[in-house]
Design an enzyme around this catalytic site. Structure first.
Site, PDB file in Angstrom:
ATOM      1  N   CYS A 135      11.731   3.592 102.166  1.00 35.58           N
ATOM      2  CA  CYS A 135      12.804   4.372 102.781  1.00 35.58           C
ATOM      3  C   CYS A 135      12.650   5.860 102.471  1.00 35.58           C
ATOM      4  CB  CYS A 135      14.149   3.856 102.275  1.00 35.58           C
ATOM      5  SG  CYS A 135      15.535   4.814 102.871  1.00 35.58           S
ATOM      6  N   CYS A 138      15.840   7.733 101.735  1.00 31.97           N
ATOM      7  CA  CYS A 138      16.427   7.452 100.417  1.00 31.97           C
ATOM      8  C   CYS A 138      15.656   8.176  99.311  1.00 31.97           C
ATOM      9  CB  CYS A 138      16.390   5.958 100.085  1.00 31.97           C
ATOM     10  SG  CYS A 138      16.865   4.883 101.411  1.00 31.97           S
ATOM     11  N   ASP A 139      14.328   8.165  99.397  1.00 33.90           N
ATOM     12  CA  ASP A 139      13.507   8.553  98.250  1.00 33.90           C
ATOM     13  C   ASP A 139      12.654   9.807  98.456  1.00 33.90           C
ATOM     14  OD1 ASP A 139      14.454   6.287  96.960  1.00 33.90           O
ATOM     15  OD2 ASP A 139      12.871   5.023  97.782  1.00 33.90           O
TER      16      ASP A 139
END
Ligand code: NAP
Length: 308
Positions: A135, A138-139
């Site tokens: 992701c 997300c990261d």
């Protein structure tokens, strides 16, 4: 144990659209949305530019929040819990959640979507969250000025690579063939980005690192030659598989693992059990097609319930 007319499992575009339609048909559906997966895969996306009705695009999480609010406005109840057990028995399908709630439902709509595919390499799971990720939104932030690799040649890989250029010094897209699978528009955007390089006809043969990712080995599939790539981030974007584990032993699946439904309709092989979204769709897998199939499932469920 509470008795419901309709329980919807899943809260992506399919689940929430089913909830909007079912709620407007006064079925007072319960949506078991998932404890950490509520909103589905679009929660991990940034710009959604192809969902009709948003000419300037919309952020994935905002789109899902809108859908949830729309479903609740008409009387759907959204529960942030996970289905732990599903016992399909026509007339009173039984659903038990991880938090210990139990429901019976005359009709069930399954919209559990799909799960990210893995490469199946040693270290992949161990280094998940320590350099290996599925992701970018997300990261990606953790890889400022770093060299990152993205695996895959589809729309997801192009989207992840393009997004990661916001942070990374360089993004290497590793794809196992010469031709990309992604749509032309997304390919063009990635190819025009000076921070993105393509390593084609290649796969990752090893993932290195003890506590954190230190690099990967890339193998050219044509020549067999292996070379190191010193990346501290690896984003895996090689598609996804339908999430059928809750009911695979109770419902008929297709040979490719997707849930089998009756033609364009949403009825599974068990009475009162309908399905929608990525779970039944190996071909289109778009937010808008998932939403459309959620609508079909709600209409099918409503017809079923009114004929009972
Ligand atoms: P996908 O289209 O199935 O592409 C998966 C890619 O990963 C393919 O290039 C495939 O290679 C490669 N791959 C699969 N298994 C692999 C493995 N074990 N090792 C190495 N490579 C592997 O999946 P996706 O990109 O996630 O897209 C899924 C659906 O969502 C598509 O319909 C796509 O259009 C849609 N989507 C749309 C958008 C958008 O419109 N904004 C964004 C993201 C996704 P091959 O090409 O050789 O098969």
């Amino acid at each position: 144990m509470t008795a419901q007319r309709l329980v919807i499992v899943g809260s992506g575009p399919a689940g929430y659209t089913a909830a909007v339609y079912a709620a407007r048909a006064s079925l007072e559906p319960i949506v078991i949305a998932g404890s950490v997966t509520a909103g589905g895969e679009l929660m991990n996306t940034t710009d959604v530019e192809n969902f009709p009705g948003f000419p300037a695009g919309i952020q994935g999480p905002e789109l899902m929040e809108n859908m949830r609010q729309q479903a609740e406005r008409f009387g759907a109840t959204v529960i942030y819990d996970d289905v732990q057990e599903l016992v399909l028995q026509p007339g009173a399908h039984k659903i038990t959640t991880a938090l210990g709630e139990s429901y019976t439902a005359e009709a069930v709509i399954l919209a559990t979507g799909s799960a990210y595919r893995k490469l199946g390499l040693p270290n992949e799971d161990k280094l998940s969250g320590h350099g290996v990720s599925w992701c970018a939104t997300c990261d990606g932030f953790f890889f400022k000025d770093k060299h990152i690799a993205v695996v895959g040649g589809g729309d997801s890989a192009m989207e992840e690579a393009t997004f990661l250029t916001k942070f990374a010094s360089k993004v290497s897209v590793i794809h196992r063939r010469q031709e990309l699978r992604a749509s032309q528009a997304m390919q063009d955007r990635a190819k025009a980005d000076p921070k993105i390089e393509f390593i084609l006809d290649s796969e990752i043969s090893e993932i290195h690192g003890d506590d954190a990712l230190t690099g990967v080995t890339v193998r050219n599939i044509v020549t067999g030659e292996e070379s190191p790539l010193d990346v501290t981030g690896l984003f895996i974007a090689i598609g996804s598989d339908p999430r059928t584990e809750l009911f695979a032993d109770q419902l008929e699946l297709r040979p490719d693992g997707y849930l089998k439904v009756d033609g364009r309709a949403s009825l599974t092989n068990v009475e009162g059990v309908f399905a929608a979204g990525d779970l039944i769709d190996p071909v289109y897998r778009q937010a808008i097609t998932a939403a459309g199939s959620g609508c079909s499932a709600a209409i099918d469920a409503e017809h079923y319930l009114s004929n009972r």
